[in-house]
Design a protein around this motif. Structure first.
Motif, PDB file in Angstrom:
ATOM      1  N   HIS A 172       2.730 -11.600 -17.988  1.00 11.37           N
ATOM      2  CA  HIS A 172       3.603 -10.779 -18.827  1.00 11.37           C
ATOM      3  C   HIS A 172       5.080 -10.922 -18.511  1.00 11.37           C
ATOM      4  O   HIS A 172       5.929 -10.514 -19.320  1.00 11.37           O
ATOM      5  CB  HIS A 172       3.188  -9.314 -18.727  1.00 11.37           C
ATOM      6  N   TYR A 173       5.418 -11.493 -17.349  1.00 12.19           N
ATOM      7  CA  TYR A 173       6.834 -11.643 -17.002  1.00 12.19           C
ATOM      8  C   TYR A 173       7.234 -13.096 -16.775  1.00 12.19           C
ATOM      9  O   TYR A 173       8.382 -13.367 -16.454  1.00 12.19           O
ATOM     10  CB  TYR A 173       7.157 -10.820 -15.755  1.00 12.19           C
ATOM     11  N   GLY A 174       6.295 -14.029 -16.900  1.00 14.01           N
ATOM     12  CA  GLY A 174       6.615 -15.432 -16.733  1.00 14.01           C
ATOM     13  C   GLY A 174       5.958 -16.037 -15.509  1.00 14.01           C
ATOM     14  O   GLY A 174       5.630 -15.331 -14.551  1.00 14.01           O
ATOM     15  N   GLU A 175       5.779 -17.363 -15.535  1.00 14.97           N
ATOM     16  CA  GLU A 175       5.053 -18.044 -14.462  1.00 14.97           C
ATOM     17  C   GLU A 175       5.736 -17.928 -13.108  1.00 14.97           C
ATOM     18  O   GLU A 175       5.088 -18.009 -12.066  1.00 14.97           O
ATOM     19  CB  GLU A 175       4.873 -19.528 -14.815  1.00 14.97           C
ATOM     20  N   SER A 176       7.052 -17.750 -13.096  1.00 14.25           N
ATOM     21  CA  SER A 176       7.772 -17.641 -11.828  1.00 14.25           C
ATOM     22  C   SER A 176       7.949 -16.192 -11.380  1.00 14.25           C
ATOM     23  O   SER A 176       8.648 -15.919 -10.402  1.00 14.25           O
ATOM     24  CB  SER A 176       9.147 -18.307 -11.941  1.00 14.25           C
ATOM     25  N   ALA A 177       7.317 -15.265 -12.092  1.00 14.42           N
ATOM     26  CA  ALA A 177       7.483 -13.838 -11.767  1.00 14.42           C
ATOM     27  C   ALA A 177       6.486 -13.390 -10.704  1.00 14.42           C
ATOM     28  O   ALA A 177       5.389 -13.932 -10.586  1.00 14.42           O
ATOM     29  CB  ALA A 177       7.308 -12.995 -13.025  1.00 14.42           C
ATOM     30  N   ARG A 178       6.886 -12.409  -9.956  1.00 13.39           N
ATOM     31  CA  ARG A 178       5.992 -11.790  -8.980  1.00 13.39           C
ATOM     32  C   ARG A 178       6.367 -10.321  -8.835  1.00 13.39           C
ATOM     33  O   ARG A 178       7.511  -9.935  -9.065  1.00 13.39           O
ATOM     34  CB  ARG A 178       6.077 -12.501  -7.633  1.00 13.39           C
ATOM     35  N   PRO A 179       5.431  -9.469  -8.448  1.00 18.63           N
ATOM     36  CA  PRO A 179       5.765  -8.056  -8.224  1.00 18.63           C
ATOM     37  C   PRO A 179       6.491  -7.886  -6.898  1.00 18.63           C
ATOM     38  O   PRO A 179       6.440  -8.763  -6.032  1.00 18.63           O
ATOM     39  CB  PRO A 179       4.387  -7.386  -8.185  1.00 18.63           C
ATOM     40  N   VAL A 180       7.164  -6.770  -6.746  1.00 18.62           N
ATOM     41  CA  VAL A 180       7.793  -6.414  -5.474  1.00 18.62           C
ATOM     42  C   VAL A 180       6.720  -5.748  -4.615  1.00 18.62           C
ATOM     43  O   VAL A 180       6.285  -4.631  -4.917  1.00 18.62           O
ATOM     44  CB  VAL A 180       8.989  -5.468  -5.679  1.00 18.62           C
ATOM     45  N   ILE A 181       6.274  -6.424  -3.570  1.00 20.46           N
ATOM     46  CA  ILE A 181       5.157  -5.942  -2.761  1.00 20.46           C
ATOM     47  C   ILE A 181       5.667  -5.251  -1.500  1.00 20.46           C
ATOM     48  O   ILE A 181       6.458  -5.806  -0.739  1.00 20.46           O
ATOM     49  CB  ILE A 181       4.212  -7.098  -2.388  1.00 20.46           C
ATOM     50  N   LEU A 182       5.205  -4.017  -1.295  1.00 21.51           N
ATOM     51  CA  LEU A 182       5.477  -3.251  -0.077  1.00 21.51           C
ATOM     52  C   LEU A 182       4.166  -3.165   0.700  1.00 21.51           C
ATOM     53  O   LEU A 182       3.141  -2.800   0.138  1.00 21.51           O
ATOM     54  CB  LEU A 182       5.971  -1.844  -0.408  1.00 21.51           C
ATOM     55  N   LEU A 183       4.213  -3.483   1.981  1.00 19.58           N
ATOM     56  CA  LEU A 183       2.982  -3.502   2.772  1.00 19.58           C
ATOM     57  C   LEU A 183       3.049  -2.510   3.924  1.00 19.58           C
ATOM     58  O   LEU A 183       3.860  -2.651   4.840  1.00 19.58           O
ATOM     59  CB  LEU A 183       2.734  -4.918   3.323  1.00 19.58           C
ATOM     60  N   SER A 184       2.204  -1.492   3.870  1.00 19.89           N
ATOM     61  CA  SER A 184       2.036  -0.581   5.010  1.00 19.89           C
ATOM     62  C   SER A 184       0.950  -1.174   5.902  1.00 19.89           C
ATOM     63  O   SER A 184      -0.151  -1.462   5.445  1.00 19.89           O
ATOM     64  CB  SER A 184       1.646   0.819   4.536  1.00 19.89           C
ATOM     65  N   GLU A 185       1.263  -1.372   7.185  1.00 22.62           N
ATOM     66  CA  GLU A 185       0.355  -2.057   8.095  1.00 22.62           C
ATOM     67  C   GLU A 185      -0.169  -1.133   9.191  1.00 22.62           C
ATOM     68  O   GLU A 185       0.394  -0.066   9.451  1.00 22.62           O
ATOM     69  CB  GLU A 185       1.062  -3.249   8.752  1.00 22.62           C
ATOM     70  N   ARG A 186      -1.241  -1.584   9.830  1.00 27.25           N
ATOM     71  CA  ARG A 186      -1.812  -0.872  10.974  1.00 27.25           C
ATOM     72  C   ARG A 186      -2.637  -1.860  11.788  1.00 27.25           C
ATOM     73  O   ARG A 186      -3.169  -2.832  11.236  1.00 27.25           O
ATOM     74  CB  ARG A 186      -2.703   0.285  10.497  1.00 27.25           C
ATOM     75  N   ASP A 187      -2.728  -1.639  13.086  1.00 22.16           N
ATOM     76  CA  ASP A 187      -3.547  -2.507  13.921  1.00 22.16           C
ATOM     77  C   ASP A 187      -4.961  -2.563  13.347  1.00 22.16           C
ATOM     78  O   ASP A 187      -5.580  -1.513  13.095  1.00 22.16           O
ATOM     79  CB  ASP A 187      -3.595  -1.972  15.349  1.00 22.16           C
ATOM     80  N   PRO A 188      -5.517  -3.768  13.110  1.00 18.58           N
ATOM     81  CA  PRO A 188      -6.823  -3.893  12.451  1.00 18.58           C
ATOM     82  C   PRO A 188      -7.954  -3.161  13.159  1.00 18.58           C
ATOM     83  O   PRO A 188      -8.805  -2.545  12.504  1.00 18.58           O
ATOM     84  CB  PRO A 188      -7.068  -5.408  12.444  1.00 18.58           C
ATOM     85  N   GLY A 189      -7.978  -3.203  14.498  1.00 16.54           N
ATOM     86  CA  GLY A 189      -9.026  -2.500  15.232  1.00 16.54           C
ATOM     87  C   GLY A 189      -8.890  -0.994  15.115  1.00 16.54           C
ATOM     88  O   GLY A 189      -9.873  -0.273  14.871  1.00 16.54           O
ATOM     89  N   GLU A 190      -7.663  -0.514  15.275  1.00 18.21           N
ATOM     90  CA  GLU A 190      -7.394   0.920  15.145  1.00 18.21           C
ATOM     91  C   GLU A 190      -7.697   1.391  13.725  1.00 18.21           C
ATOM     92  O   GLU A 190      -8.287   2.453  13.518  1.00 18.21           O
ATOM     93  CB  GLU A 190      -5.919   1.163  15.489  1.00 18.21           C
ATOM     94  N   TRP A 191      -7.293   0.585  12.746  1.00 19.27           N
ATOM     95  CA  TRP A 191      -7.542   0.934  11.344  1.00 19.27           C
ATOM     96  C   TRP A 191      -9.045   1.010  11.063  1.00 19.27           C
ATOM     97  O   TRP A 191      -9.518   1.935  10.410  1.00 19.27           O
ATOM     98  CB  TRP A 191      -6.896  -0.105  10.421  1.00 19.27           C
ATOM     99  N   THR A 192      -9.803   0.031  11.564  1.00 15.62           N
ATOM    100  CA  THR A 192     -11.244  -0.008  11.317  1.00 15.62           C
ATOM    101  C   THR A 192     -11.929   1.236  11.864  1.00 15.62           C
ATOM    102  O   THR A 192     -12.748   1.866  11.180  1.00 15.62           O
ATOM    103  CB  THR A 192     -11.865  -1.266  11.958  1.00 15.62           C
ATOM    104  N   ASP A 193     -11.613   1.606  13.087  1.00 14.33           N
ATOM    105  CA  ASP A 193     -12.237   2.785  13.700  1.00 14.33           C
ATOM    106  C   ASP A 193     -11.907   4.048  12.926  1.00 14.33           C
ATOM    107  O   ASP A 193     -12.778   4.899  12.700  1.00 14.33           O
ATOM    108  CB  ASP A 193     -11.791   2.923  15.153  1.00 14.33           C
ATOM    109  N   ARG A 194     -10.644   4.166  12.513  1.00 18.73           N
ATOM    110  CA  ARG A 194     -10.238   5.359  11.764  1.00 18.73           C
ATOM    111  C   ARG A 194     -10.867   5.376  10.371  1.00 18.73           C
ATOM    112  O   ARG A 194     -11.292   6.417   9.870  1.00 18.73           O
ATOM    113  CB  ARG A 194      -8.706   5.389  11.648  1.00 18.73           C
ATOM    114  N   ARG A 195     -10.944   4.199   9.754  1.00 11.79           N
ATOM    115  CA  ARG A 195     -11.519   4.110   8.409  1.00 11.79           C
ATOM    116  C   ARG A 195     -13.000   4.471   8.419  1.00 11.79           C
ATOM    117  O   ARG A 195     -13.492   5.170   7.542  1.00 11.79           O
ATOM    118  CB  ARG A 195     -11.327   2.690   7.868  1.00 11.79           C
ATOM    119  N   ILE A 196     -13.732   3.979   9.421  1.00 19.22           N
ATOM    120  CA  ILE A 196     -15.154   4.302   9.539  1.00 19.22           C
ATOM    121  C   ILE A 196     -15.343   5.800   9.764  1.00 19.22           C
ATOM    122  O   ILE A 196     -16.248   6.421   9.209  1.00 19.22           O
ATOM    123  CB  ILE A 196     -15.794   3.502  10.684  1.00 19.22           C
ATOM    124  N   GLN A 197     -14.432   6.383  10.547  1.00 27.48           N
ATOM    125  CA  GLN A 197     -14.545   7.807  10.865  1.00 27.48           C
ATOM    126  C   GLN A 197     -14.256   8.686   9.650  1.00 27.48           C
ATOM    127  O   GLN A 197     -14.968   9.667   9.404  1.00 27.48           O
ATOM    128  CB  GLN A 197     -13.552   8.153  11.982  1.00 27.48           C
TER     129      GLN A 197
END
Length: 369
Positions: A172-197
């Motif tokens: 919809h915006y052209g082949e060279s277009a991309r969205p503005v991506i914001l990434l909230s991160e967390r340690d994968p091991g810590e995230w996994t334990d919290r997500r399971i909980q």
């Protein structure tokens, strides 16, 4: 030769046209509530599961002298946006819940058996769901373009649809277009334990169903690629549940590895990344909003969106430096956006309750005249 190919795959920011679409690509439980509060402070119309914020001009407070909080009425265009989002959230769920699971499975099996007798196939059911999800996602992206509103999309289901968001942005915006991506991160091991909980019965794709490694260019593959998982169910003529399983049933190390791969792949596309869990002091929405604003401005990512509603904070460097977002007091309540005003041009809205408090709210509700 490798370095040449690498540069072709990952052009510099100046090689892209940045669409007026912000995507909070962090998985749930990485600080997505903080991110949506911050994009609301920045002036973006923001969606996040059941909370968010929309333009003040888009609502009308219904006269109700007898009780408060009062119901609000969206104008037709914003009502469409909220409707698309609510349906997309609902479709991205799998009915997989603790003690009710066995009963639901029996009911689903009976329904599927009955549909087969009537001539409907499991393959068609999965295909219809996939196509509906893609249609709704496209409706949201097109809505922002047609109404010239800067959108910010956060949390489930958007991080599960990243390959399609990239594809539809280009469409919809052209082949060279991309969205503005914001990434909230967390340690994968810590995230996994919290997500399971906290979200142990959330589901993601089985590792044998899709590409285990995420394609760093298209972001396809991995357990968070919802559409590829549905495509596998269609091609293998299986039910959606047969290609998905819960976090509690999955191998912990597999979840950790998937999260690590996902964050590494998305990070290469992200305009801004932040791990609030590495900071000793609590990050405020105003503090994060200021960091995001400066980062996007310094990278010149908002130069093509000044005529879109919500981009006013990026009109000049002086304005960026003078932003005082910290004067807005927020807390960690999940429904905070349904209780307080966010900015002078945006109002919070709870998609579940559809209520908003008037400007004069100071500890107690005062109904409008």
């Amino acid at each position: 030769m490798y370095e040449q190919r690498k540069q072709q795959q990952y052009p510099t920011n100046k090689s892209y046209i940045y669409a007026p679409l912000v995507v909070g690509a962090g998985q749930g439980t990485t600080g997505t509530h903080l991110f949506v509060h911050s994009t609301c402070l920045l002036g973006f119309t923001s969606l996040h599961y059941r909370i968010g914020c929309i333009g003040r001009h888009s609502i009308h407070i219904k006269n109700n002298i007898t009780s408060c909080p009062v119901p609000i009425l969206f104008n037709s265009e914003y009502k469409k946006l909220v409707g698309y989002h609510k349906r997309l959230v609902k479709l991205s769920k799998i009915r997989y819940r603790r003690k009710r699971f066995i009963l639901l499975k029996i009911v689903d099996d009976i329904i599927s058996w009955g549909k087969d007798l009537l001539g409907y196939s499991q393959k068609m059911n999965a295909k219809k769901k996939r196509d509906t999800i893609l249609d709704l996602l496209e409706d949201i992206i097109v809505w922002g373009k047609e109404n010239k509103v800067l959108l910010a999309l956060h949390d489930t289901p958007y991080p599960l649809l990243m390959p399609e968001i990239l594809r539809l942005t280009q469409k919809h915006y052209g082949e060279s277009a991309r969205p503005v991506i914001l990434l909230s991160e967390r340690d994968p091991g810590e995230w996994t334990d919290r997500r399971i909980q906290t979200h142990g019965f959330s589901s993601f794709c089985k590792d044998a169903v899709v590409m285990k490694k995420i394609d760093p260019v298209t972001l396809k593959g991995g357990a968070f690629d919802w559409i590829s998982c549905l495509n596998a169910a269609i091609s293998q003529q299986k039910l959606e549940k047969q290609v998905m399983y819960s976090f509690k049933d999955a191998n912990r190390q597999h979840i950790v590895d998937t999260m690590r791969d996902y964050q590494a792949a998305v990070r290469r596309h992200a305009a801004f990344t932040y791990n609030m869990f590495k900071k000793e002091n609590k990050t405020s929405p105003g503090e994060l909003a200021t960091m995001i604003a400066k980062s996007l401005y310094n990278q010149s990512l908002m130069t093509n969106v000044y005529d879109f509603e919500g981009a006013k904070h990026f009109s000049s460097s002086q304005e960026i430096l003078e932003l005082e977002f910290n004067k807005y007091t927020m807390n960690n309540d999940e429904d905070v956006l349904s209780k307080y005003m966010v900015t002078s041009s945006l109002v919070p809205v709870s998609f579940a309750k559809k209520v908003v408090l008037p400007d004069s709210f100071v500890g107690e509700v005062v109904c409008p005249n």
